[in-house]
Motif scaffolding. Structure first.
Motif, PDB file in Angstrom:
ATOM      1  N   ALA A   1       0.837  -1.192   0.000  1.00 45.77           N
ATOM      2  CA  ALA A   1       0.000   0.000   0.000  1.00 45.77           C
ATOM      3  C   ALA A   1       0.876   1.248   0.000  1.00 45.77           C
ATOM      4  O   ALA A   1       1.937   1.291   0.627  1.00 45.77           O
ATOM      5  CB  ALA A   1      -0.913  -0.001   1.220  1.00 45.77           C
TER       6      ALA A   1
ATOM      7  N   ASP B   1     -10.444  -1.458  -6.589  1.00 43.64           N
ATOM      8  CA  ASP B   1     -10.511  -0.735  -5.308  1.00 43.64           C
ATOM      9  C   ASP B   1     -11.358   0.520  -5.417  1.00 43.64           C
ATOM     10  O   ASP B   1     -11.090   1.520  -4.755  1.00 43.64           O
ATOM     11  CB  ASP B   1      -9.116  -0.372  -4.816  1.00 43.64           C
ATOM     12  CG  ASP B   1      -8.360   0.532  -5.798  1.00 43.64           C
ATOM     13  OD1 ASP B   1      -8.845   0.702  -6.943  1.00 43.64           O
ATOM     14  OD2 ASP B   1      -7.309   1.064  -5.431  1.00 43.64           O
TER      15      ASP B   1
ATOM     16  N   TYR C   1      -2.349   1.540  -4.464  1.00 45.93           N
ATOM     17  CA  TYR C   1      -3.424   1.117  -3.571  1.00 45.93           C
ATOM     18  C   TYR C   1      -3.280   1.846  -2.233  1.00 45.93           C
ATOM     19  O   TYR C   1      -2.175   1.959  -1.691  1.00 45.93           O
ATOM     20  CB  TYR C   1      -3.382  -0.391  -3.354  1.00 45.93           C
ATOM     21  CG  TYR C   1      -3.836  -1.169  -4.576  1.00 45.93           C
ATOM     22  CD1 TYR C   1      -5.184  -1.432  -4.782  1.00 45.93           C
ATOM     23  CD2 TYR C   1      -2.919  -1.626  -5.516  1.00 45.93           C
ATOM     24  CE1 TYR C   1      -5.604  -2.139  -5.895  1.00 45.93           C
ATOM     25  CE2 TYR C   1      -3.333  -2.325  -6.636  1.00 45.93           C
ATOM     26  CZ  TYR C   1      -4.680  -2.578  -6.825  1.00 45.93           C
ATOM     27  OH  TYR C   1      -5.097  -3.273  -7.938  1.00 45.93           O
TER      28      TYR C   1
ATOM     29  N   SER D   1      -4.829   1.037   0.716  1.00 45.67           N
ATOM     30  CA  SER D   1      -4.895   0.204   1.918  1.00 45.67           C
ATOM     31  C   SER D   1      -4.670  -1.250   1.560  1.00 45.67           C
ATOM     32  O   SER D   1      -4.880  -1.663   0.414  1.00 45.67           O
ATOM     33  CB  SER D   1      -6.247   0.379   2.607  1.00 45.67           C
ATOM     34  OG  SER D   1      -7.302   0.037   1.720  1.00 45.67           O
TER      35      SER D   1
ATOM     36  N   THR E   1       0.995  -4.083   4.058  1.00 43.28           N
ATOM     37  CA  THR E   1       1.226  -2.776   4.692  1.00 43.28           C
ATOM     38  C   THR E   1       2.535  -2.153   4.259  1.00 43.28           C
ATOM     39  O   THR E   1       2.713  -0.933   4.350  1.00 43.28           O
ATOM     40  CB  THR E   1       1.247  -2.927   6.222  1.00 43.28           C
ATOM     41  OG1 THR E   1       2.333  -3.793   6.583  1.00 43.28           O
ATOM     42  CG2 THR E   1      -0.074  -3.512   6.709  1.00 43.28           C
TER      43      THR E   1
END
Length: 578
Positions: free
Chosen positions: A459, A484, A499, A501, A529
């Motif tokens: 992300a 998304d 992205y 998240s 993450t």
């Protein structure tokens, strides 16, 4: 996992992309909206052209022939090829070194792209020329042996099946009597002497029509005038055999005008013939089963009391249903006869509005079942066409001639993937030509390949994605939905996306060609993450020991929880690694 809403957004993006691209490419042109690409020129506008004929192999390569008079009284036969996705080659004149009048060409091609052209010379000799698959031009032309010579040999018609079996028929004299001659052979080798020469009378006969199926069963039909009568006759040849010695009379009369016979042979060797009966302007229909000596049976008229009936065509689809088309009641009308059944009466399909008087109908069918139909609309002198996909009805009628253009004498062809094409003489006196023009019906979607979507990403970090999209007839537009809820979607063969998240997302790639054919594919991408952690420490996060070549690895029960949780999950216990 992507939510249901995300999947819905992806679907909406695909649909909206298709509509956007259709609107972009269609531009209000009804030909493109119906799947036809814009017409292109086959010849320069510097001569007088007529009698175009068209053939199409399994790949979608087009082969065309026509007559070029070049302002002179004598005509020359020209040919050209358009490779699938390519452009028409410069026209090739087959008989440039011969001072003669050449006319009435016909062309056919097998599945592999071997092509044969036949035509008449001075109305007395039938000529032939071939272009084998892989060749860059047609070879030397040569005469077809005539058997017993006579003063007239003209209007040759040739049919070829996908494996290359060929049948040739033409109007020719046997001694002093006009009739029809037929022979069989191969698309790759010259035709031999006529297998049969039919000379039933001393009156003129019409040009023949001929067909051959994949097994090699063949049939020919023509109109003749024995004495004061008029008759429609036909000859049949079972695969591996010869044409019958005496033609069958489908109908003979002295009071009813009979004309325009057409014939088709289905996959089982069964034949259907249609012709015009001037009394009541009706369609005459006959059928025969496969095999030697089978009589022709009378079928109910597919049309009753239809004024102006004519310009017949008939072909079989993949289910061996006969599809007949003609001009009647100022409409282009279509009737279907299931195998072993009868034609619709009256026909349920009318492809045009009232008052569209049509002429010069042309039809072709593929083994797949696609049927292509083209005709000349007399009121506007434009070329119109419609496609019947396998198992479905005819689609929207398209006008193939461009704005301000006119046309006549169309011919059409279909391949084994559902594509089709048409060719015609395009005229516009204001621009001082005619010329030969053609258009392609694109039924196949683009091809998507080399999809590059990484399986994992982080992300907040841009992700590079790419794809190849190809189409035979146009450059596809590519639209990306990243899964998304991003709007608008990405476009192009190379994109970058970030992205926001973590999660698992479905990337949907849609390619749309210039007539709206759609191809789509998808890939999943797992977004993490992106957090960086220290490597695990021996004695704190894990223990390891070696026993007889086996390494034993374990996670201590008292390992600090925060250290374990800070890394990808590892089950407590032990594992052996050899």
């Amino acid at each position: 996992m992507a939510s249901r809403k995300r999947r819905r957004v992806a679907a909406l993006a695909l649909v909206s992309a298709a509509w956007w691209l259709m609107a972009l490419f269609a531009g209000g042109d009804d030909a493109r909206a119906a799947g036809w690409l814009p017409a292109v020129n086959v010849t320069p506008a510097s001569a007088t052209y007529s009698s175009p004929r068209l053939a199409m192999d399994d790949r979608g390569d087009l082969f065309a022939t026509w007559v070029d008079t070049d302002g002179a009284s004598a005509g020359h036969v020209q040919v050209s090829k358009r490779p699938v996705g390519g452009s028409w080659e410069d026209p090739e004149t087959l008989d440039a070194k011969v001072d003669a009048d050449f006319a009435a060409p016909d062309i056919a091609v097998d599945a592999a792209g071997n092509a044969v052209v036949v035509y008449s010379q001075d109305g007395a000799t039938i000529r032939q020329a071939r272009r084998l698959a892989g060749d860059s031009a047609f070879g030397d032309e040569s005469p077809v042996p005539l058997g017993v010579a006579g003063p007239t040999n003209d209007f040759p018609r040739v049919a070829v099946n996908r494996r290359g079996d060929a049948v040739l028929a033409w109007r020719g004299f046997q001694m002093a009597n006009p009739g029809v001659k037929v022979t069989v052979g191969s698309v790759t080798a010259p035709f031999g002497a006529p297998q049969q020469a039919y000379a039933p009378n001393t009156q003129p006969v019409s040009p023949p029509d001929v067909d051959i199926n994949e097994a090699g069963d063949a049939a020919a039909t023509w109109q003749t005038t024995p004495g004061s009568s008029v008759a429609i006759v036909a000859a049949y040849r079972p695969h591996g055999g010869t044409f019958q010695t005496t033609p069958d009379t489908l109908e003979g009369t002295s009071s009813v005008g009979l004309s325009d016979p057409e014939v088709a042979v289905d996959s089982q060797g069964r034949a259907v013939a249609l012709f015009v009966r001037s009394a009541g302007d009706r369609i005459g229909a006959r059928s025969r089963a496969a095999g030697v000596g089978t009589p022709w049976a009378v079928l109910p008229n597919p049309e009753v009391d239809v004024l102006g009936t004519g310009f017949l065509e008939v072909a079989f689809d993949a289910q061996d249903s006969a599809v007949g088309a003609w001009s009647g009641l100022s409409q282009v009308r279509v009737a279907t006869r299931p195998a072993g059944g009868v034609f619709d009466s009256p026909p349920p399909d009318t492809l045009t509005d009232d008052q569209e008087v049509a002429s010069s109908l042309a039809v072709d069918s593929s083994v797949l079942g696609t049927i292509a139909l083209a005709w000349q609309r007399n009121a506007s002198n434009t070329i119109r066409a419609a496609i019947r996909p396998p198992g479905g009805p005819f689609g929207a009628v398209a006008t193939l001639t461009g704005p301000g253009r006119f046309g006549n004498a169309p011919d059409t062809a279909a391949d084994q993937t559902g594509n089709a094409a048409a060719v015609w003489t395009d005229t516009d006196s204001a621009q001082g030509d005619p010329r030969i023009a053609s258009a392609v019906y694109d039924a196949t979607p683009p091809q998507i390949a080399n999809v590059q979507v990484p399986p994992v990403a982080n992300a907040g970090t841009p992700v590079a994605m790419a794809v190849d999209a190809n189409d035979d007839w146009s450059t596809p537009a590519v639209v990306w939905d990243f899964g998304d809820e991003t709007a608008p979607p990405g476009s192009g063969i190379q994109v970058n996306h970030t992205y926001a998240s973590p999660g698992t997302y479905k990337v949907t790639i849609t390619a749309v060609d210039s007539v709206g054919n759609v191809a789509t594919t998808s890939r999943d991408i797992v977004v993490g993450t992106g957090e960086v952690v220290d490597p695990p420490t021996r004695g704190v996060d894990f223990n390891a020991s070696q026993v007889s070549g086996t390494v034993l690895v374990s996670v201590p029960k008292n390992a600090p929880a925060e250290r374990v949780l800070a890394r990808p999950p590892v089950a407590h216990g032990a594992a052996a690694i050899r």
